[in-house]
Structure formats: structure tokens, C-alpha cells
Design a protein around this motif. Structure first.
Motif, short mmCIF file in Angstrom:
data_model
loop_
_atom_site.label_atom_id
_atom_site.label_comp_id
_atom_site.label_asym_id
_atom_site.label_seq_id
_atom_site.Cartn_x
_atom_site.Cartn_y
_atom_site.Cartn_z
N TYR A 253 -5.56 3.71 -3.90
CA TYR A 253 -5.43 2.52 -4.75
C TYR A 253 -4.32 1.60 -4.23
O TYR A 253 -4.51 0.39 -4.06
CB TYR A 253 -5.13 2.97 -6.18
CG TYR A 253 -4.98 1.88 -7.21
CD1 TYR A 253 -6.05 1.08 -7.58
CD2 TYR A 253 -3.76 1.69 -7.86
CE1 TYR A 253 -5.92 0.10 -8.56
CE2 TYR A 253 -3.61 0.72 -8.84
CZ TYR A 253 -4.69 -0.07 -9.18
OH TYR A 253 -4.56 -1.03 -10.14
N VAL A 254 -3.16 2.19 -3.94
CA VAL A 254 -2.02 1.42 -3.43
C VAL A 254 -2.32 0.86 -2.04
O VAL A 254 -1.96 -0.28 -1.72
CB VAL A 254 -0.75 2.30 -3.42
CG1 VAL A 254 0.40 1.57 -2.74
CG2 VAL A 254 -0.35 2.69 -4.83
N LEU A 255 -2.99 1.65 -1.20
CA LEU A 255 -3.34 1.18 0.14
C LEU A 255 -4.31 0.00 0.08
O LEU A 255 -4.25 -0.91 0.91
CB LEU A 255 -3.95 2.33 0.97
CG LEU A 255 -2.98 3.41 1.44
CD1 LEU A 255 -3.73 4.54 2.12
CD2 LEU A 255 -1.93 2.83 2.38
N GLY A 256 -5.21 0.02 -0.91
CA GLY A 256 -6.11 -1.12 -1.10
C GLY A 256 -5.33 -2.39 -1.42
O GLY A 256 -5.60 -3.46 -0.86
N MET A 257 -4.34 -2.27 -2.32
CA MET A 257 -3.49 -3.41 -2.65
C MET A 257 -2.72 -3.88 -1.42
O MET A 257 -2.61 -5.08 -1.15
CB MET A 257 -2.51 -3.04 -3.76
CG MET A 257 -3.16 -2.76 -5.11
SD MET A 257 -1.96 -2.21 -6.35
CE MET A 257 -0.91 -3.64 -6.46
N ALA A 258 -2.20 -2.90 -0.66
CA ALA A 258 -1.41 -3.23 0.53
C ALA A 258 -2.24 -3.96 1.57
O ALA A 258 -1.77 -4.88 2.23
CB ALA A 258 -0.80 -1.96 1.12
N LEU A 259 -3.52 -3.55 1.71
CA LEU A 259 -4.38 -4.20 2.70
C LEU A 259 -4.62 -5.66 2.33
O LEU A 259 -4.60 -6.55 3.20
CB LEU A 259 -5.72 -3.46 2.79
CG LEU A 259 -6.71 -4.02 3.82
CD1 LEU A 259 -6.12 -3.97 5.22
CD2 LEU A 259 -8.03 -3.26 3.78
N THR A 260 -4.83 -5.93 1.04
CA THR A 260 -5.03 -7.32 0.60
C THR A 260 -3.82 -8.17 0.95
O THR A 260 -3.95 -9.26 1.51
CB THR A 260 -5.27 -7.38 -0.92
OG1 THR A 260 -6.47 -6.68 -1.23
CG2 THR A 260 -5.40 -8.80 -1.40
N PHE A 326 -9.84 2.85 -3.73
CA PHE A 326 -9.46 1.94 -2.65
C PHE A 326 -10.02 0.54 -2.92
O PHE A 326 -9.32 -0.47 -2.78
CB PHE A 326 -9.96 2.47 -1.31
CG PHE A 326 -9.64 1.59 -0.15
CD1 PHE A 326 -8.35 1.53 0.36
CD2 PHE A 326 -10.62 0.80 0.43
CE1 PHE A 326 -8.04 0.70 1.43
CE2 PHE A 326 -10.33 -0.03 1.50
CZ PHE A 326 -9.04 -0.08 2.00
N PHE A 327 -11.28 0.49 -3.31
CA PHE A 327 -11.94 -0.79 -3.56
C PHE A 327 -11.29 -1.51 -4.72
O PHE A 327 -11.14 -2.74 -4.72
CB PHE A 327 -13.43 -0.53 -3.84
CG PHE A 327 -14.29 -1.74 -3.59
CD1 PHE A 327 -14.24 -2.39 -2.37
CD2 PHE A 327 -15.14 -2.20 -4.57
CE1 PHE A 327 -15.04 -3.49 -2.13
CE2 PHE A 327 -15.94 -3.31 -4.34
CZ PHE A 327 -15.89 -3.95 -3.12
N GLY A 333 -5.20 -6.41 -5.69
CA GLY A 333 -4.37 -7.23 -4.81
C GLY A 333 -4.73 -8.69 -4.90
O GLY A 333 -3.88 -9.57 -4.92
N ILE A 334 -6.03 -8.97 -4.98
CA ILE A 334 -6.50 -10.36 -5.11
C ILE A 334 -6.07 -10.95 -6.44
O ILE A 334 -5.65 -12.10 -6.53
CB ILE A 334 -8.04 -10.42 -4.96
CG1 ILE A 334 -8.44 -9.98 -3.55
CG2 ILE A 334 -8.55 -11.82 -5.24
CD1 ILE A 334 -9.93 -9.83 -3.36
N ILE A 369 3.46 -2.07 -0.62
CA ILE A 369 3.76 -0.67 -0.93
C ILE A 369 4.82 -0.60 -2.03
O ILE A 369 4.74 0.21 -2.96
CB ILE A 369 4.26 0.08 0.33
CG1 ILE A 369 3.12 0.18 1.36
CG2 ILE A 369 4.78 1.46 -0.02
CD1 ILE A 369 1.95 1.01 0.91
N GLY A 370 5.83 -1.48 -1.94
CA GLY A 370 6.84 -1.54 -3.00
C GLY A 370 6.24 -1.96 -4.33
O GLY A 370 6.53 -1.40 -5.38
N LEU A 371 5.34 -2.97 -4.29
CA LEU A 371 4.66 -3.42 -5.50
C LEU A 371 3.79 -2.32 -6.09
O LEU A 371 3.73 -2.15 -7.32
CB LEU A 371 3.80 -4.65 -5.17
CG LEU A 371 2.87 -5.17 -6.27
CD1 LEU A 371 3.68 -5.72 -7.44
CD2 LEU A 371 1.94 -6.24 -5.73
N GLY A 372 3.11 -1.56 -5.24
CA GLY A 372 2.14 -0.57 -5.73
C GLY A 372 2.72 0.78 -6.08
O GLY A 372 2.05 1.59 -6.73
#
Length: 590
Positions: A253-260, A326-327, A333-334, A369-372
């Protein structure tokens, strides 16, 4: 005794100078090279621009500093002149070095190697548009350990193109100006510049730490509050309660946010422009709405997210929900990206100026990563809800509640696409229907008394809240006018103080400003001395709105500009501000 020493020093200085002239045949020897830089490609009327002179001094030579400590030595001096009445700020010189020379009893203050001298020019409000020439003169005296040259000077010119406030300008040469402690007088530029200077002066590890802590601090802003119930809803309904799998899902979940956010960083670095208008694109809004609907259907048991069986086999076990986590992180993130605060605005400006895609990716990835990180903890906590005693039918009822929450979020984000005459009724009506359905559904779960009470209270809150939203009330606020170029220019011509509120229908802090700050009696009273404009930034696909965004350099919502009677921007608010803090700002504006 001092006079004798001074005469001897002058004698030795003249002797060294004559010796120098005899060695070089009275010819001027070039011991340095210089180049002049500006901080913007263009400059607006009433704006400010930094100027810097980069000096590269040949090895074995030095030039005296601006304060060389000996009366007989000529100091380095930068002079800037212009026929266009530019206001020239304080000249900032670099830190000097103290070196002992044979011709002086005391160490002499000098510059050596590569140094930077700079200042800030303020452009007059009424200056004529077009190209203006600035003359830069550097006076210096070069010395080595044995000789001092005659004083010399270099004259250079740099052209500044003055444009009106409707034209977009681009910050340039940020690496050059990171070597100088120059601060713009406007608040917004100070914030951005101080973050830029802080990052420039830090090593990579310290820079990443600052960005990580900045991302963590973003959790205190209202823009990310919708992520809390959505995170609880998703992980409370999808997880299996096992800590290792919960952690892995939270990590996806956090990695999905980080990718955005990392994509935001790359786009910013490549385009050189600020990225913050995702939710102003109807296609993006439709995508987010579909994601919320898709996730809500899983809460109602229509299906379950899981990885393909081939990937599950390679991973060595069941990884149900990883793809969904992840999705969903990508989507969240968006949701959070366009509603950004001063820290992120400073970061995107810094990355845009750097123009390095990998560096932009890295900074935004670490920030995300800090945000998530808190949501990873929240995911673990939410998933453990199934470990509560007597799990069964009541847990399905909890999933249904979360399903209604996700559908409500889908409606909320879809509102900007609907006619305003209809959109304000849809969410309250949905809340009433949801409250009634929750009363009727999951009768087996009602056998648990505590859960039955919770469900009744939650349903009642939905229905009462919907009734409040539907009830017609007269809302107090500032005496707003919708922005037009003619009204704005007229206010400037009349020397009126101005408040401009840039808002969007999807922006939660914008609504908080309207409900809690702009409705305050004292704020309304104080605003009577201002001309107040509203600018709707919900949809920026129109050419007119895009011109406004570029003119005022709007990078996220909400943005509130406070302009004084001379037409100067004295405050730029890029987030929620309570009535008391807002009042302090407007009361000091002249």
C-alpha cells in the motif's frame, strides 16, 4: 611607530608593484575569469531577481576580499548600475580566507579559487516592458606571495526581460544561487528559497532525512485525512489477521503511494514545471471513482483482490489482496497529490530547477515513504480487527459499512463532474439511503448487543448529517466577487488591498477555509477593507483558467493571496489556516 610601519608597507607595496610591472612588461595579466548569472529567465513588474557573479581565480593568485585588513590594499568591490531605476539590494560577498604574505606583518583577508558575489534587484512596478540592460563592474587587486598587481576591473552586462504579471517566468541557475545567502523579500519566495538552500547545503543523506521528515509531517495536513477511513476500511475488510501478511499488504500500500509521488518527481524534473493539477482532469477523476467503486464491491463480497495463481505459486503461498493494496496505494497517492502544502511546493520547485529525473524520483519516493509510514501502522491495526472475540456475521457487517464509506468517497470525488444544481444533493441522499440500509441489513450481526448499538449510532449520524447538509441555511462569508481580469486591474489601479482565494470543489481544506475561517465574524469585518476575489480552479482545461494559474503561479489548492495597496503580494497561504491566524495576517497589511 604605526605611521612608520604604514610608510614601510606602502614602500614595499610600491616596490612589489614596480617589480610586477617590470616582470610582465607593464601589461595587464589576466588572473581570473568571471561570469554573470540571473535567477529568472524573465522578471515581472514589481518582482525581484537575483544576480550572481561567479569568479574563478587562477592558482597561486588571490584577490583581496571586500575587507582586506590592510589600508594599502585595494578591496574587491561589485558595482551594479542601470538606467531603469532598479532598486539594488545589499551586495553579499563570500567568506574570505586569512593568509600570511611576505609583504605584510599580519594575515591578509583574501578570496581564492572559485567564489560568488551576488545581490537582489527589485523591479519597479511602473517600469516599461521589454529588455533592460544591467552593467556589472567588478573591481579587484590580485596578489601572490611575492607581488601585488595594480588594481583592475572587469565590466560586464546582462540583459533582463521585463514582462507583465500574466506571463509565466521560470527559475534558472539554482545551483549557482545555492552558493549565496540571498533571500527574496516576498513570503512565498522566502519559503521556497530557504528549503532550496537547506537542501543544497546538505549532503545526500541529510537531504533524504529532511525530505522523509517533511513527508511524515504532511500527515498533519487536512488533505490526507480522507486516507484514514479508507485505509481502515480496506485493511479491516480485506486482511486475514496474520501479522506477516498484514505487514506485507501495508508495505504494498505504501509502495503504491510512493510510486505515485515518484512519478510526480520525474514529471516535475523533466517538464521543469510544477505538478499539482491531477484532480482537475476529468479522466483522472473518473479513474479514481471507478477504483473506489471497485474496492467497495469487494467489501460487499462480490469478489476478492488477489494476485494471479502463477505469481502466488512463485511467491510460495497465498498473497491475497497484495495487488489490491498496491493498486489502492497508487490511487491514494493521486488523491493526496494535488492538495499540497508549502513543503511539497518548495520540493517540486527545487526538483524542477534541478532537472534531474533520477534525483526527483528519489526525493519524492523518500517523501512518500515518510507520508505513508503511519498508514503502514494503521493497516496493521485495522487488519487485527478480525482477531476480536466472536468474529463472524458481525465482521461481514463491518465490511459492509466500509463498503458504503468507499462508495461515499466515489460520489464525493465525482461531484466536480456533475452539474452544481444536482451535485450538492447526491451525497446527502446517498448518506440517507446508506443509513436506512444499514438499519435493515445484517440482522444476524444485531445479536451482538455492542455492535448493534454502534450500527444504530453510525446510521443515525449519517441520516442527521445528511439532513444538515440538505437544510437550507444562510452561510456568512466574505463579500466575494468572482475573479475577472478587469476587476482585478481596477482594484490595483484604485490602490485597494486584495484577497484572492483559489479553490476547487474537490479540495477539503478549501471547504474548511469557507466553513471555519471565512465565516468568522472578525475575519469578515477585517476583510471589508479588502477587495475579495474567488477563483474556481476545479477545472483548468479552459484557456482562461490556465492563464490565471500561470499568472499567479498557483501550484495547489487551496491558495490564498494577500496583496497590499501597492500591488505587492505580502502573503501566500497554501493550506488551511484558522480564523485567528488569518486575522493576524490581514490586520498587518497596509
Amino acid at each position: 611607530m604605526k605611521q612608520i610601519k604604514l610608510l614601510l608597507a606602502i614602500f614595499f607595496y610600491l616596490a612589489f608593484t614596480i617589480n610586477t610591472f617590470s616582470q610582465f612588461g607593464f601589461q595587464n595579466v589576466e588572473i581570473l575569469k568571471s561570469e554573470v548569472y540571473k535567477s529568472f529567465d524573465k522578471i515581472q513588474q514589481g518582482g525581484e531577481v537575483k544576480l550572481a557573479v561567479k569568479i574563478i581565480i587562477d592558482k597561486e593568485w588571490h584577490i583581496n576580499s571586500d575587507k582586506p585588513k590592510e589600508d594599502f590594499l585595494i578591496p574587491t568591490e561589485l558595482k551594479i548600475t542601470s538606467k531603469s531605476n532598479f532598486e539594488i539590494g545589499k551586495i553579499v560577498y563570500p567568506k574570505s580566507k586569512e593568509i600570511k604574505f611576505d609583504f605584510s606583518d599580519n594575515p591578509v583577508s583574501v578570496f581564492e579559487g572559485e567564489v560568488f558575489i551576488g545581490t537582489i534587484l527589485k523591479v519597479p512596478q511602473n517600469i516599461q516592458l521589454g529588455e533592460k540592460q544591467i552593467v556589472v563592474e567588478l573591481s579587484y587587486q590580485g596578489c601572490n606571495n611575492a607581488t601585488c598587481m595594480a588594481p583592475s576591473s572587469i565590466i560586464d552586462t546582462i540583459n533582463l526581460i521585463v514582462v507583465d504579471k500574466s506571463e509565466q517566468i521560470q527559475e534558472i541557475n539554482s545551483e549557482i544561487f545555492s552558493n549565496l545567502n540571498l533571500q527574496y523579500s516576498s513570503t512565498e519566495k522566502n519559503e521556497d528559497d530557504s528549503l532550496t538552500n537547506q537542501l543544497e547545503k546538505s549532503g545526500l543523506f541529510l537531504t533524504l532525512l529532511i525530505v522523509f521528515l517533511g513527508g511524515l509531517a504532511l500527515n498533519l495536513t487536512p488533505c490526507v485525512y480522507p486516507l484514514i477511513p479508507i485505509t481502515i476500511g480496506y485493511f479491516g475488510g480485506q486482511s486475514e489477521g496474520k501479522s506477516s501478511k498484514l505487514f506485507l499488504m501495508g508495505l504494498f500500500y505504501v509502495l503504491g503511494m510512493a510510486l505515485t509521488y515518484s512519478v510526480v518527481g520525474v514529471v516535475t524534473a523533466l517538464s521543469g514545471e510544477v505538478f499539482g493539477t491531477l484532480l482537475q482532469n476529468p479522466l483522472v477523476i473518473i479513474f479514481i471513482v471507478l477504483i473506489f467503486i471497485t474496492l467497495s464491491l469487494s467489501m460487499f463480497g462480490v469478489y476478492e483482490f488477489k494476485l494471479p495463481d502463477t505469481l502466488v505459486a512463485k511467491a510460495g503461498g497465498s498473497k491475497s489482496g497484495m495487488f489490491g493494496a498496491f493498486f489502492m496505494g497508487l490511487t491514494m497517492g493521486i488523491v493526496a497529490a494535488p492538495c499540497i502544502g508549502p513543503f511539497v511546493i518548495g520540493l517540486v520547485t527545487y526538483v524542477a530547477a534541478k532537472g534531474d529525473p533520477f534525483y526527483g524520483f528519489l526525493l519524492f519516493f523518500v517523501m512518500a515513504i515518510g507520508l505513508g509510514l503511519p498508514y503502514l501502522v494503521l493497516a496493521l491495526f485495522s487488519g487485527k480487527i478480525k482477531n476480536l472475540p466472536r468474529a463472524g456475521f458481525w465482521m461481514d457487517a463491518v465490511k459492509h459499512i466500509f463498503g458504503f464509506i468507499l462508495l461515499g468517497m466515489a460520489i464525493y470525488f465525482a461531484e466536480p463532474l456533475l452539474p452544481k444544481s444536482v451535485s450538492k444533493y447526491i451525497l446527502p441522499i446517498f448518506m440517507i439511503i446508506s443509513g436506512i440500509l444499514l438499519f435493515i441489513m445484517d440482522k444476524e450481526a444485531n445479536k451482538i448487543f455492542g455492535f448493534k448499538i454502534f450500527k444504530i449510532v453510525f446510521s443515525s449520524i449519517l441520516i442527521i448529517g445528511a439532513a444538515y447538509l440538505l437544510y437550507p441555511t444562510e452561510k456568512k462569508s466574505l463579500d466575494w466577487e468572482y475573479y475577472s481580469e478587469q476587476n482585478y486591474e481596477a482594484a490595483l489601479s484604485n490602490n485597494e488591498k486584495i484577497i484572492i482565494d483559489f479553490y476547487a470543489d474537490w479540495c477539503i481544506p478549501c471547504k474548511e477555509l469557507d466553513a471555519l475561517t471565512f465565516s468568522n465574524e472578525e475575519v469578515i469585518k477585517a476583510s471589508q477593507n479588502f477587495k475579495s476575489f474567488k477563483v474556481d480552479m476545479t477545472k483548468t482545461l479552459s484557456e482562461e483558467t490556465e492563464i490565471i494559474r500561470k499568472k499567479f503561479e498557483i501550484r495547489g489548492m487551496p491558495t490564498v493571496l494577500i496583496i497590499d495597496s501597492k500591488g505587492n503580494e505580502v502573503e501566500r497561504i497554501t493550506g488551511f489556516l484558522n480564523a485567528k491566524e488569518f486575522l493576524k495576517i490581514v490586520e498587518t497589511v497596509k
